[in-house]
Design a protein around this motif. Structure first.
Motif, PDB file in Angstrom:
ATOM      1  N   PHE A 113      41.627  51.522  46.596  1.00 14.02           N
ATOM      2  CA  PHE A 113      40.615  51.098  45.631  1.00 14.02           C
ATOM      3  C   PHE A 113      41.248  50.743  44.284  1.00 14.02           C
ATOM      4  N   THR A 114      42.172  51.561  43.805  1.00 17.92           N
ATOM      5  CA  THR A 114      42.802  51.291  42.506  1.00 17.92           C
ATOM      6  C   THR A 114      43.542  49.953  42.529  1.00 17.92           C
ATOM      7  N   SER A 115      44.228  49.669  43.624  1.00 18.90           N
ATOM      8  CA  SER A 115      44.937  48.393  43.743  1.00 18.90           C
ATOM      9  C   SER A 115      43.968  47.220  43.761  1.00 18.90           C
ATOM     10  N   TRP A 116      42.842  47.391  44.455  1.00 17.99           N
ATOM     11  CA  TRP A 116      41.804  46.361  44.456  1.00 17.99           C
ATOM     12  C   TRP A 116      41.299  46.136  43.025  1.00 17.99           C
ATOM     13  N   ASP A 117      40.914  47.209  42.378  1.00 18.52           N
ATOM     14  CA  ASP A 117      40.247  47.113  41.080  1.00 18.52           C
ATOM     15  C   ASP A 117      41.179  46.608  39.979  1.00 18.52           C
ATOM     16  N   GLU A 118      42.441  47.011  40.022  1.00 15.59           N
ATOM     17  CA  GLU A 118      43.358  46.666  38.940  1.00 15.59           C
ATOM     18  C   GLU A 118      44.241  45.451  39.215  1.00 15.59           C
ATOM     19  N   HIS A 119      44.313  45.012  40.480  1.00 14.52           N
ATOM     20  CA  HIS A 119      45.219  43.899  40.777  1.00 14.52           C
ATOM     21  C   HIS A 119      44.559  42.794  41.613  1.00 14.52           C
ATOM     22  N   TYR A 120      44.126  43.130  42.803  1.00 13.75           N
ATOM     23  CA  TYR A 120      43.658  42.089  43.727  1.00 13.75           C
ATOM     24  C   TYR A 120      42.344  41.454  43.283  1.00 13.75           C
ATOM     25  N   ARG A 121      41.487  42.215  42.680  1.00 16.91           N
ATOM     26  CA  ARG A 121      40.230  41.649  42.165  1.00 16.91           C
ATOM     27  C   ARG A 121      40.533  40.584  41.103  1.00 16.91           C
ATOM     28  N   THR A 122      41.541  40.857  40.291  1.00 22.31           N
ATOM     29  CA  THR A 122      41.972  39.893  39.272  1.00 22.31           C
ATOM     30  C   THR A 122      42.485  38.612  39.927  1.00 22.31           C
TER      31      THR A 122
END
Length: 158
Positions: A113-122
């Motif tokens: 989730f953290t990787s999604w929220d801080e990187h991949y979502r961007t």
């Protein structure tokens, strides 16, 4: 765009138009995220396989449950150990569904989730020329709720 999920689509999201849509599976950001999630799952699988092997080895050795196992470099009396644990606690922790399996699973959820929220979502937002806040996903929203329970609610899912 068709609102019905198909095999070439990743998962439901809301894109900036406000219209319910899908992130195309061939999007470079979504492919990168899928690969990342797969690598995290592989890491979990290998780690838990190692726990199984370690548990078998402990059982085979028949070690005294009242003793302490030290982890580090050199003899424990030299004081160069990094960690220590009671053998009974260790044997219980490495069993299937023990606390070490639980810790690994929780770490996987938090990391994804953290990787999604801080990187991949961007990255997905950049591909769609919009702001991060405009990229939403029911799946990742559900994972966020589980992550919040892990982090803020002693892992009690509410």
């Amino acid at each position: 765009m068709n609102d019905t999920p198909t095999s070439n689509m990743m998962y439901p999201v809301t894109l900036p138009t406000g219209k319910y849509s899908e992130i195309p599976a061939n999007s470079s950001a979504s492919q990168e995220f899928i690969s990342f999630c797969q690598s995290i799952h592989i890491c979990y699988y290998i780690s838990t396989t190692g726990l199984k092997d370690f548990a078998k080895d402990l059982k085979k050795r028949g070690l005294n449950p009242e003793r302490t196992m030290y982890f580090g470099k050199g003899h424990p009396n030299d004081g160069n150990y990094h960690a220590k644990i009671n053998m009974r606690e260790l044997a219980k922790s490495v069993q299937k569904d023990g606390s070490y399996y639980d810790a690994l699973a929780k770490s996987q959820i938090v990391l994804i989730f953290t990787s999604w929220d801080e990187h991949y979502r961007t990255l997905i937002a950049q591909e769609n020329n919009c702001d991060n806040a405009q990229i939403t996903s029911d799946l990742m929203g559900d994972l966020r709720l589980i992550r919040n329970c892990i982090i803020h609610n002693k892992s009690i899912i509410t």
